[in-house]
Design a protein around this motif. Structure first.
Motif, short mmCIF file in Angstrom:
data_model
loop_
_atom_site.label_atom_id
_atom_site.label_comp_id
_atom_site.label_asym_id
_atom_site.label_seq_id
_atom_site.Cartn_x
_atom_site.Cartn_y
_atom_site.Cartn_z
N GLU A 166 0.83 -1.43 0.16
CA GLU A 166 0.01 -0.11 -0.16
C GLU A 166 0.93 1.50 0.07
N MET A 167 2.10 1.24 0.34
CA MET A 167 3.05 2.36 0.20
C MET A 167 4.46 1.86 -0.36
N ASP A 168 5.25 2.87 -0.44
CA ASP A 168 6.51 2.44 -1.01
C ASP A 168 7.29 1.76 0.15
N PHE A 169 8.13 0.62 -0.69
CA PHE A 169 8.88 -0.21 0.28
C PHE A 169 9.66 0.04 1.30
N SER A 170 10.37 1.27 0.85
CA SER A 170 11.38 1.84 1.65
C SER A 170 10.70 2.35 2.98
N LEU A 171 9.37 2.76 3.07
CA LEU A 171 8.61 3.01 4.11
C LEU A 171 8.66 1.59 5.23
N TYR A 172 8.38 0.63 4.69
CA TYR A 172 8.40 -0.67 5.48
C TYR A 172 9.65 -1.18 6.08
N VAL A 173 10.77 -0.72 5.16
CA VAL A 173 12.30 -0.87 5.52
C VAL A 173 12.29 -0.04 6.70
N LEU A 174 12.11 1.33 6.76
CA LEU A 174 12.12 2.23 7.99
C LEU A 174 11.52 1.70 9.16
N PHE A 175 10.35 1.31 9.01
CA PHE A 175 9.46 0.78 10.11
C PHE A 175 10.09 -0.25 10.49
N GLY A 176 10.66 -1.42 9.94
CA GLY A 176 11.33 -2.56 10.31
C GLY A 176 12.41 -2.20 11.06
N ILE A 177 13.30 -1.14 10.71
CA ILE A 177 14.51 -0.82 11.54
C ILE A 177 14.09 -0.24 12.72
N VAL A 178 13.01 0.95 12.87
CA VAL A 178 12.78 1.38 14.12
C VAL A 178 12.12 0.38 15.23
N LEU A 179 11.58 -0.56 14.70
CA LEU A 179 10.85 -1.66 15.82
C LEU A 179 12.25 -2.53 15.82
N SER A 180 12.95 -2.86 15.08
CA SER A 180 14.17 -3.72 15.45
C SER A 180 15.00 -3.03 16.70
N ILE A 181 15.40 -1.69 16.49
CA ILE A 181 16.12 -0.95 17.39
C ILE A 181 15.29 -0.79 18.79
N LEU A 182 14.04 -0.55 18.76
CA LEU A 182 13.13 -0.44 19.92
C LEU A 182 13.05 -1.73 20.57
N SER A 183 13.18 -2.97 19.93
CA SER A 183 13.10 -4.43 20.50
C SER A 183 14.30 -4.51 21.20
N VAL A 184 15.40 -4.16 20.41
CA VAL A 184 16.99 -4.57 21.03
C VAL A 184 17.09 -3.56 22.16
N VAL A 185 16.83 -2.54 22.19
CA VAL A 185 16.97 -1.58 23.41
C VAL A 185 16.29 -1.99 24.52
N SER A 186 14.79 -2.50 24.40
CA SER A 186 13.89 -2.83 25.59
C SER A 186 14.49 -4.24 26.14
N ILE A 187 14.46 -5.21 25.34
CA ILE A 187 15.00 -6.36 25.72
C ILE A 187 16.34 -6.46 26.50
N THR A 188 17.20 -5.64 25.91
CA THR A 188 18.65 -5.35 26.58
C THR A 188 18.55 -4.74 27.97
N ASN A 189 17.67 -3.85 28.14
CA ASN A 189 17.13 -3.24 29.19
C ASN A 189 16.82 -4.31 30.47
N TYR A 190 16.07 -5.21 29.82
CA TYR A 190 15.48 -6.25 30.87
C TYR A 190 16.62 -7.04 31.32
N ILE A 191 17.40 -7.68 30.29
CA ILE A 191 18.42 -8.29 30.47
C ILE A 191 19.46 -7.96 31.63
N LYS A 192 19.73 -6.54 31.29
CA LYS A 192 20.68 -5.88 32.19
C LYS A 192 19.98 -5.63 33.77
N ILE A 193 18.78 -5.31 33.76
CA ILE A 193 18.05 -4.86 34.86
C ILE A 193 16.59 -5.50 34.85
#
Length: 230
Positions: free
Chosen positions: A137-164
């Motif tokens: 429904e949109m340009d493929f690059s927008l889905y790539v951007l969406f995936g990158i943002v979600l991936s970074i959010l997940s890595v940071v959030s899960i790392t926070n839990y692993i550490k504390i």
């Protein structure tokens, strides 16, 4: 009974009814039910937080509600409007998560765990985006951007839990896991291979992600209040 309990009961009851309506193909009732989800969670958060809310967190609820409005309207601008609402929510949650992340201290052993986590989530994101998706429904690059943002959010959030391993970070981790599952199965049934089970999984994990998100925000507020009291 706590003052916030009725709104929480309304959320779970409505979520269950939406799933049942979807199974029965009552699309009108599905849209009506989904319009209650975010308001009920907002009331639960607002009452549980002693009737206090910041503009930043209020905006998160508003964007999620507007996303559901776009979905309900089902006009030509709906996919793009809903997409950017969710993307903005992910960016705002990433801002909250990185504020906790920047105060953490990591050892060499931690860096190995983080690398494995990045590799795993990155592989999932790449695999989904590398599928032969149709009728985007949109340009493929927008889905790539969406995936990158979600991936970074997940890595940071899960790392926070692993550490504390706090309850707040536990909810943030579950929130991100649900986000990932929701978006994976959404892409699969929407643009790759339509399957009723995929759609139901996406809906159920979406509702769960909202619940864990509210718990995460509430726990962060409790921590902030404790620090201010001290």
């Amino acid at each position: 009974m706590k003052a916030s309990t009725p709104s929480l009961i309304l959320f779970f009851t409505t979520s269950a009814m939406v799933v049942i309506f979807k199974l029965l193909d009552y699309d009108g009732l599905v849209l009506f039910g989904k319009s209650i989800i975010i308001p009920s969670l907002f009331i639960y958060y607002f009452v549980s937080n002693n009737y206090k809310i910041t503009f930043f967190k209020g905006l998160i609820f508003l964007l999620l509600f507007v996303r559901d409005v776009f979905t309900t309207l089902n006009i030509s601008e709906s996919p793009k409007g809903a997409f950017f609402c969710v993307l903005m929510v992910y960016v705002m949650l990433l801002y909250l998560a990185q504020k906790d992340f920047e105060y953490l201290k990591f050892s060499y052993r931690d860096s190995i765990s983080i690398f494995i986590l990045i590799l795993g989530i990155g592989s999932i994101c790449y695999s989904v985006l590398n599928l032969e998706l149709e009728n985007l429904e949109m340009d493929f690059s927008l889905y790539v951007l969406f995936g990158i943002v979600l991936s970074i959010l997940s890595v940071v959030s899960i790392t926070n839990y692993i550490k504390i391993g706090s309850y707040a970070f536990f909810n943030a981790m579950l929130m991100c896991i649900c986000f990932i599952i929701t978006d994976i199965f959404f892409v699969l049934y929407k643009f790759y291979f339509y399957n009723y089970a995929f759609m139901l999984i996406s809906i159920i994990t979406q509702f769960l992600s909202y619940f864990f998100m509210v718990n995460y925000l509430l726990e962060k507020d409790k921590v902030s209040e404790d620090l201010n009291d001290n």
